[in-house]
Design a protein around this motif. Structure first.
Motif, short mmCIF file in Angstrom:
data_model
loop_
_atom_site.label_atom_id
_atom_site.label_comp_id
_atom_site.label_asym_id
_atom_site.label_seq_id
_atom_site.Cartn_x
_atom_site.Cartn_y
_atom_site.Cartn_z
N PRO A 142 49.16 52.60 24.63
CA PRO A 142 48.64 51.24 24.83
C PRO A 142 49.70 50.21 25.26
CG PRO A 142 47.66 52.22 22.88
CD PRO A 142 48.71 53.18 23.35
N PRO A 143 50.94 50.25 24.71
CA PRO A 143 51.93 49.26 25.19
C PRO A 143 52.21 49.38 26.68
CG PRO A 143 52.64 50.24 23.12
CD PRO A 143 51.47 51.04 23.57
N GLU A 144 52.36 50.61 27.18
CA GLU A 144 52.63 50.78 28.61
C GLU A 144 51.43 50.35 29.45
OE1 GLU A 144 55.54 52.92 26.38
OE2 GLU A 144 53.34 53.10 26.32
N PHE A 145 50.22 50.64 28.97
CA PHE A 145 49.03 50.20 29.70
C PHE A 145 48.94 48.68 29.72
CE2 PHE A 145 47.00 54.46 28.47
CZ PHE A 145 47.35 55.02 29.68
N PHE A 146 49.32 48.04 28.61
CA PHE A 146 49.31 46.58 28.57
C PHE A 146 50.26 46.00 29.62
CE2 PHE A 146 51.39 42.71 26.97
CZ PHE A 146 50.30 41.86 26.87
N MET A 147 51.43 46.59 29.76
CA MET A 147 52.40 46.10 30.74
C MET A 147 51.92 46.36 32.17
SD MET A 147 54.59 44.61 28.94
CE MET A 147 55.68 44.20 30.31
N LEU A 148 51.22 47.46 32.38
CA LEU A 148 50.69 47.73 33.72
C LEU A 148 49.60 46.71 34.09
CD1 LEU A 148 50.51 51.63 33.67
CD2 LEU A 148 51.96 50.22 35.12
N VAL A 149 48.81 46.29 33.10
CA VAL A 149 47.83 45.24 33.35
C VAL A 149 48.54 43.94 33.72
CG1 VAL A 149 46.00 43.84 32.34
CG2 VAL A 149 46.08 46.29 31.90
N LEU A 150 49.62 43.62 33.01
CA LEU A 150 50.42 42.44 33.36
C LEU A 150 50.97 42.54 34.77
CD1 LEU A 150 52.56 41.42 30.23
CD2 LEU A 150 50.58 40.26 31.21
N LEU A 151 51.36 43.75 35.18
CA LEU A 151 51.85 43.94 36.55
C LEU A 151 50.76 43.61 37.56
CD1 LEU A 151 54.06 44.93 38.48
CD2 LEU A 151 53.18 47.26 38.15
N GLY A 152 49.52 44.01 37.24
CA GLY A 152 48.42 43.65 38.12
C GLY A 152 48.24 42.15 38.23
N LEU A 153 48.36 41.43 37.12
CA LEU A 153 48.24 39.98 37.15
C LEU A 153 49.43 39.33 37.85
CD1 LEU A 153 46.85 39.21 33.57
CD2 LEU A 153 45.64 39.01 35.74
N ALA A 154 50.58 39.99 37.83
CA ALA A 154 51.76 39.43 38.48
C ALA A 154 51.58 39.30 39.98
CB ALA A 154 52.99 40.30 38.18
N PHE A 155 50.73 40.15 40.56
CA PHE A 155 50.49 40.08 41.99
C PHE A 155 49.57 38.91 42.36
CE2 PHE A 155 52.03 44.45 42.03
CZ PHE A 155 52.77 44.46 43.20
N VAL A 156 49.09 38.17 41.38
CA VAL A 156 48.22 37.03 41.67
C VAL A 156 48.95 36.00 42.50
CG1 VAL A 156 47.08 35.06 40.61
CG2 VAL A 156 46.72 37.33 39.70
N VAL A 157 50.22 35.79 42.21
CA VAL A 157 51.01 34.81 42.97
C VAL A 157 51.05 35.22 44.44
CG1 VAL A 157 53.26 33.72 43.21
CG2 VAL A 157 52.36 34.24 40.95
N THR A 158 51.19 36.52 44.68
CA THR A 158 51.21 37.01 46.05
C THR A 158 49.86 36.84 46.72
OG1 THR A 158 52.90 38.63 45.49
CG2 THR A 158 51.66 39.03 47.49
N LEU A 159 48.79 37.18 46.02
CA LEU A 159 47.46 37.12 46.60
C LEU A 159 46.97 35.69 46.75
CD1 LEU A 159 45.81 40.03 44.58
CD2 LEU A 159 46.67 40.10 46.92
N ALA A 160 47.57 34.72 46.05
CA ALA A 160 47.15 33.33 46.15
C ALA A 160 47.63 32.68 47.43
CB ALA A 160 47.65 32.54 44.94
N GLY A 161 48.50 33.34 48.20
CA GLY A 161 48.96 32.80 49.48
C GLY A 161 49.87 31.60 49.30
N LYS A 162 49.52 30.51 50.01
CA LYS A 162 50.40 29.33 50.02
C LYS A 162 50.15 28.40 48.84
CE LYS A 162 50.39 29.35 55.09
NZ LYS A 162 50.06 28.57 56.31
N SER A 163 49.20 28.71 47.99
CA SER A 163 48.84 27.81 46.89
C SER A 163 48.88 28.56 45.56
CB SER A 163 47.45 27.21 47.11
OG SER A 163 47.38 26.55 48.35
N PRO A 164 50.08 28.79 45.01
CA PRO A 164 50.16 29.48 43.71
C PRO A 164 49.43 28.74 42.60
CG PRO A 164 52.31 29.38 44.78
CD PRO A 164 51.40 28.49 45.56
N ALA A 165 49.40 27.40 42.67
CA ALA A 165 48.73 26.63 41.62
C ALA A 165 47.23 26.92 41.63
CB ALA A 165 48.98 25.14 41.84
N LYS A 166 46.63 26.98 42.82
CA LYS A 166 45.22 27.33 42.91
C LYS A 166 44.98 28.75 42.40
CE LYS A 166 43.88 24.33 46.78
NZ LYS A 166 43.33 24.29 48.16
N GLY A 167 45.91 29.64 42.72
CA GLY A 167 45.78 31.01 42.26
C GLY A 167 45.79 31.10 40.75
N MET A 168 46.71 30.38 40.10
CA MET A 168 46.78 30.42 38.65
C MET A 168 45.55 29.77 38.01
SD MET A 168 49.39 32.15 38.12
CE MET A 168 49.30 32.03 36.34
N ALA A 169 45.01 28.72 38.66
CA ALA A 169 43.79 28.10 38.15
C ALA A 169 42.62 29.08 38.20
CB ALA A 169 43.46 26.84 38.96
#
Length: 514
Positions: A142-169
């Motif tokens: 479970p700890p490693e799976f938890f960190m892999l889920v965090l890795l998936g969320l870490a790509f949100v900044v990339t997928l948000a394009g030019k507006s990281p604030a909108k992406g985090m919202a």
């Protein structure tokens, strides 16, 4: 081992087995075209028909249907902007914009070819590592799976394009929606507003169908035009062959995305929805033209297609090796194993190894034949994109309703789909990213589940586990590189903007008055 491999191939190539494969492929093609149904639903519906079949025949029938369902799901994603299933959503982002430019044939050629290449890669990995994957997967908890889920969320900044604030919202909104339902640890309802429907949480399929498909259908209805605004000429065979060449030219993206799909697919509980967004974010991060992602980037479409089928082969690895399904579809398939008298684990790796390799051959043969079938139908399918919007909208809306309602046969899912459609239109109108919301919705429950398990099993000691530290470093590096890339692009845009002096403002004012 060679004798066992060839024995598996011989069992697949028997006429009766091939006939069942063709039947499964045709059913999978129809199911994949219909939005929202997905491979797991089709497997559950077809499972009773395998009771009287031999083990190999039943597995070939189920597997061929499932594999082709995944491939066909990319067709509706590309041509109509409606994901055939949740794991095809990433193909919408760049495939549908290409279709709107009149390049539907090229987009289909790209995504289907990359799907075939990813499937072949996944099948090779499945065949080579099926006997050694058990100790590797057992090392993760479970700890490693938890960190892999965090890795998936870490790509949100990339997928948000030019507006990281909108992406985090949008991530915050997605996490909030994901926690609707019963608390898994305390068992008390959260954000249910005394509605029994919300006790089980918000279903993913109605949200995906509405957020992407419903929003695009509403846009099409409002514009009263056809999907493709460009000429139909590029949807001919020449456009398809160009798409095939695009996929082959981006072979490094295919290789990386297929690897991500296989690795994430073999990790139980994460599934293909997580794999496609991690792969898509990685492709955008390594692309020479990241600004084109979401507007018709070929490498983004290649990444989505390659991951989509590779993760299916990866999810079969833990299912076969020790009976732990990699996702919802393989969970249903595991029930098929038991119905057919096939015991996952030691038996499938020893006494029933020929049956196991018949599954590997089925994945390859059915996948390639499914891609060939889809490519053969590119011309008539792409021609559908020239149909007038007022004519096409009722048909597409009917598919949306079917896809949303058949998830649980619940009217509540229809309201969720409509709400997600409205949210999608708002996001399109004011340029807010939809992907971070969907990613957070998928990962929110997994994040909570693995965090609770980690604290219950290890206390705070799980933070010092080597796997947690390694993945944590990757998460931090991903966030750092993504933020630096956004800041660098922002500085470059400022540097390229002309200095606005008094004379420039006067000229602009006169021009506006004229």
């Amino acid at each position: 081992m060679i004798d066992v491999i060839m024995s598996g191939l011989g069992q697949v190539l028997q006429w009766e087995t091939l006939g069942l494969m063709v039947c499964g492929m045709l059913i999978g093609f129809v199911v994949g075209i219909l939005p929202g149904l997905g491979g797991a639903v089709a497997l559950a519906l077809l499972l009773p028909f395998t009771f009287a079949m031999e083990p190999v025949q039943g597995l070939v029938f189920l597997l061929s249907m499932w594999i082709v369902t995944t491939t066909a799901g990319d067709i509706t994603s590309v041509l109509f902007g409606i994901p055939g299933e949740a794991t095809s959503a990433a193909a919408v982002l760049d495939g549908y914009p290409m279709t709107k430019k009149g390049q539907g044939g090229r987009a289909l050629g790209t995504v289907l070819t990359s799907s075939a290449l990813g499937l072949i890669f996944g099948a090779i990995v499945l065949g080579v590592f099926i006997t050694v994957i058990r100790p590797l997967v057992l090392l993760l908890g479970p700890p490693e799976f938890f960190m892999l889920v965090l890795l998936g969320l870490a790509f949100v900044v990339t997928l948000a394009g030019k507006s990281p604030a909108k992406g985090m919202a949008m991530v915050s909104l997605g996490l909030l929606v994901s926690y609707v339902g019963s608390d898994p640890s305390a068992g008390v309802p959260r954000f249910t507003f005394d509605q029994m429907y919300l006790w089980s949480g918000i279903e993913l399929i109605p949200v995906v169908v509405g957020l992407f498909g419903g929003a695009e259908v509403l846009q099409l209805m409002l514009t009263r035009s056809s999907i493709a605004s460009g000429p139909l000429g590029d949807t001919k065979l020449t456009g398809t062959m160009r798409g095939v060449a695009d996929a082959l030219r981006h072979w490094p993206v295919v290789l990386r995305s297929s690897s991500i799909g296989v690795v994430i697919g073999m990790l139980p509980g994460l599934g293909g929805t997580v794999a496609q967004w991690i792969s898509y974010g990685q492709a955008r991060q390594s692309s020479k033209n990241p600004d084109q992602f979401g507007k018709g980037a070929v490498d983004g479409l290649v990444a989505a297609g390659a991951t989509n089928n590779a993760k299916d082969a990866g999810s079969l690895i833990p299912t076969i090796a020790f009976g732990i399904p990699g996702g919802a579809a393989t969970a249903v398939l595991l029930g098929g194993f038991l119905v057919l008298g096939v015991n996952p684990g030691q038996d499938m790796l020893t006494t029933q190894l020929d049956v196991t390799f018949s599954m590997v051959w089925t994945v390859v043969i059915a996948g390639i034949l499914g891609v060939i079938l889809a490519l053969a139908l590119v011309r008539p399918l792409a021609a559908l994109t020239k149909i007038s919007g007022p004519v096409l909208t009722p048909i597409l809306f009917m598919f949306l309703v079917i896809g949303a309602y058949t998830t649980n046969n619940s009217w509540g899912d229809l309201f969720v789909m409509i709400g997600a459609s409205v949210l999608g239109v708002v996001c399109l109108r004011w340029d807010w990213p939809r992907v971070p919301f969907l990613l957070a919705l998928v990962l929110g429950k997994l994040l909570e589940q693995y965090l609770n398990l980690s604290n219950t099993m290890f206390g705070s000691d799980w933070l010092t586990r080597p796997g947690v530290i390694i993945v944590g470093v990757i998460v931090v590096a991903t966030l750092f590189l993504s933020i630096r890339s956004v800041r660098r692009d922002h500085r470059a845009r400022i540097a390229n903007e002309p200095t606005e002096g008094p004379r420039t403002r006067v000229i602009q004012t006169i021009g506006r008055k004229k």
